[in-house]
Design an enzyme around this catalytic site. Structure first.
Site, PDB file in Angstrom:
ATOM      1  N   ASP A 106       0.845  -1.202   0.000  1.00 26.55           N
ATOM      2  CA  ASP A 106       0.000   0.000   0.000  1.00 26.55           C
ATOM      3  C   ASP A 106       0.877   1.247   0.000  1.00 26.55           C
ATOM      4  O   ASP A 106       1.708   1.439   0.901  1.00 26.55           O
ATOM      5  CB  ASP A 106      -0.908   0.016   1.242  1.00 26.55           C
ATOM      6  CG  ASP A 106      -2.026  -1.019   1.173  1.00 26.55           C
ATOM      7  OD1 ASP A 106      -2.164  -1.685   0.127  1.00 26.55           O
ATOM      8  OD2 ASP A 106      -2.764  -1.149   2.161  1.00 26.55           O
ATOM      9  N   GLY A 134      -6.460 -10.076   1.080  1.00 28.25           N
ATOM     10  CA  GLY A 134      -6.177 -11.413   1.604  1.00 28.25           C
ATOM     11  C   GLY A 134      -5.168 -11.357   2.732  1.00 28.25           C
ATOM     12  O   GLY A 134      -5.364 -11.954   3.802  1.00 28.25           O
ATOM     13  N   GLU A 147     -10.239  -9.974  -4.941  1.00 27.69           N
ATOM     14  CA  GLU A 147      -9.148  -9.167  -5.492  1.00 27.69           C
ATOM     15  C   GLU A 147      -8.145 -10.025  -6.267  1.00 27.69           C
ATOM     16  O   GLU A 147      -7.032  -9.604  -6.551  1.00 27.69           O
ATOM     17  CB  GLU A 147      -8.452  -8.397  -4.356  1.00 27.69           C
ATOM     18  CG  GLU A 147      -7.976  -7.016  -4.771  1.00 27.69           C
ATOM     19  CD  GLU A 147      -7.552  -6.177  -3.578  1.00 27.69           C
ATOM     20  OE1 GLU A 147      -7.737  -4.950  -3.643  1.00 27.69           O
ATOM     21  OE2 GLU A 147      -7.038  -6.727  -2.583  1.00 27.69           O
ATOM     22  N   ASN A 159     -20.137  -4.633   2.320  1.00 28.04           N
ATOM     23  CA  ASN A 159     -20.400  -3.310   2.880  1.00 28.04           C
ATOM     24  C   ASN A 159     -21.463  -2.648   1.997  1.00 28.04           C
ATOM     25  O   ASN A 159     -21.986  -3.277   1.066  1.00 28.04           O
ATOM     26  CB  ASN A 159     -19.109  -2.493   2.997  1.00 28.04           C
ATOM     27  CG  ASN A 159     -18.496  -2.156   1.641  1.00 28.04           C
ATOM     28  OD1 ASN A 159     -19.155  -2.264   0.596  1.00 28.04           O
ATOM     29  ND2 ASN A 159     -17.251  -1.741   1.635  1.00 28.04           N
ATOM     30  N   GLY A 216     -12.641  -3.364   6.768  1.00 20.23           N
ATOM     31  CA  GLY A 216     -13.474  -4.514   6.377  1.00 20.23           C
ATOM     32  C   GLY A 216     -12.708  -5.824   6.503  1.00 20.23           C
ATOM     33  O   GLY A 216     -13.275  -6.868   6.845  1.00 20.23           O
ATOM     34  N   ASP A 217     -11.411  -5.784   6.223  1.00 22.14           N
ATOM     35  CA  ASP A 217     -10.579  -6.995   6.339  1.00 22.14           C
ATOM     36  C   ASP A 217     -10.428  -7.387   7.803  1.00 22.14           C
ATOM     37  O   ASP A 217     -10.474  -8.572   8.149  1.00 22.14           O
ATOM     38  CB  ASP A 217      -9.201  -6.745   5.717  1.00 22.14           C
ATOM     39  CG  ASP A 217      -9.315  -6.338   4.262  1.00 22.14           C
ATOM     40  OD1 ASP A 217     -10.244  -6.821   3.575  1.00 22.14           O
ATOM     41  OD2 ASP A 217      -8.496  -5.520   3.813  1.00 22.14           O
TER      42      ASP A 217
HETATM   43  O1  RIB Z   1      -9.112  -3.687   1.936  1.00 20.69           O
HETATM   44  C1  RIB Z   1      -8.032  -2.802   1.986  1.00 20.69           C
HETATM   45  C2  RIB Z   1      -6.992  -3.186   1.007  1.00 20.69           C
HETATM   46  O2  RIB Z   1      -7.490  -3.027  -0.289  1.00 20.69           O
HETATM   47  C3  RIB Z   1      -5.765  -2.337   1.067  1.00 20.69           C
HETATM   48  O3  RIB Z   1      -4.785  -2.801   1.985  1.00 20.69           O
HETATM   49  C4  RIB Z   1      -5.267  -2.317  -0.373  1.00 20.69           C
HETATM   50  O4  RIB Z   1      -4.149  -3.100  -0.556  1.00 20.69           O
HETATM   51  C5  RIB Z   1      -6.439  -2.826  -1.201  1.00 20.69           C
HETATM   52  O5  RIB Z   1      -6.161  -4.019  -1.753  1.00 20.69           O
END
Ligand code: RIB
Length: 305
Positions: A12, A40, A139, A183, A250-251
């Site tokens: 990121d 992930g 993703e 979401n 969310g993760d």
């Molecule tokens: O869900 C957040 C993530 O989405 C970030 O860390 C970024 O890498 C994107 O994939």
């Protein structure tokens, strides 16, 4: 408890500024950081921090970013033995802009994440089938997501599908998952109903059930979430906080939810716990470094194990 996570791994590239630049404009930013991310990988870190044995299946490139992307994972105890190193592509990156209101915009270059194939999945099928749960997002290539769910389904392993980032998916994806956790934006994409309040959240959940989803959690950010099994419904209240960085919230929610569900088999309790975890995450920078510890979440959710 063992959790397999099949999904993206990113670096990121985070820029903070007061406002987004206009198209064609050059603007001075306040700060820039490089941190590890990817849905992930973030979910794997959340599972590990909540006390699970987390195994991540994903792909990085053969470049210096791979080390950054994988840096924290090992440190948090995430099993990285099934991560594929692609010689063909760069490690995935997410260029993230966070504005003065803590809102974020993300531009993802998937890179090596797109090199993860169904063949790779088949080669590490045992890592999925010997787990207690599977976490997947959207993703990486959809056939890879589907194969992961098929392997888990055949082995009777519960599956949490976090349909992020927002995109259309076939109904069979929803039917394969035990839990679907969109979401508001993802729910709108999947159902054409924007869950702006409880009534519309109910409508979106009903559409998802109609498309085959069994247990649905509509995440409503600071407003909490709606938990719906089709026969039973529960509203989990939100926790008001001042966010500084919502990237990866969310993760964090997904990882905490599955960890607590595996302990209690109670989806509402798991959502309360996940809500507490996500509310702590948004008060800290970094998609992975901002995920709280298990002790912090227990103290915050007042539901220690
Ligand atoms: O869900 C957040 C993530 O989405 C970030 O860390 C970024 O890498 C994107 O994939």
């Amino acid at each position: 408890m063992k959790v397999a996570i099949v999904g993206s791994i990113m670096v990121d590239l985070v820029t903070r500024c007061q406002r987004y630049p206009e198209r064609g404009e050059t603007l001075s930013a306040e700060a820039f950081t490089i941190v590890s991310g990817g849905k992930g990988a973030n979910q794997a870190v959340a599972c590990a921090k909540m006390g699970c044995e987390a195994t991540l299946i994903g792909a990085v490139g053969a470049d210096p970013f791979a080390e950054i992307a994988l840096g924290l994972l090992g440190g948090f105890g995430v099993n990285v033995r099934h991560i594929f190193h692609s010689a063909a592509s760069a490690t995935g990156t997410a260029s993230i802009v966070i504005d003065g209101t803590s809102e974020n915009t993300i531009l993802v270059a998937r890179g090596a994440n797109n090199d993860l194939s169904v063949g790779h999945l088949d080669r590490c099928a045992e890592a999925i089938s010997k787990s207690d749960a599977l976490l997947v997002q959207l993703e990486i290539h959809l056939p890879v997501v589907e194969r992961a769910m098929q392997i888990a389904h055949e082995a009777g392993i519960p599956i949490l599908l976090d349909p992020a980032p927002a995109q259309q998916i076939p109904d069979r994806f929803l039917a394969l998952a035990d839990f679907v956790t969109p979401n508001a934006q993802e729910a709108k994409t999947l159902t054409k109903v924007e869950p702006i309040d409880l009534a519309t959240a109910r409508q979106a959940a009903a559409i998802l059930h109609g498309r085959g989803a069994r247990q649905v959690v509509i995440k409503r950010g600071p407003a909490g979430c709606l938990v719906s099994t089709g026969v039973r419904e529960e509203v989990v209240e939100g926790i008001a906080v001042l966010p500084v960085d919502t990237v990866g919230a969310g993760d964090c929610f997904a990882g905490a939810l599955i960890a607590r569900w595996l302990e209690t088999r109670d989806l509402v309790e798991a959502c309360r716990f996940a809500n507490a975890a996500a509310s702590l995450k948004v008060q800290r920078p970094g998609a992975q470094s901002g995920i709280p510890s298990r002790e912090e979440v227990d103290a915050h959710s007042q539901s220690p194990s």
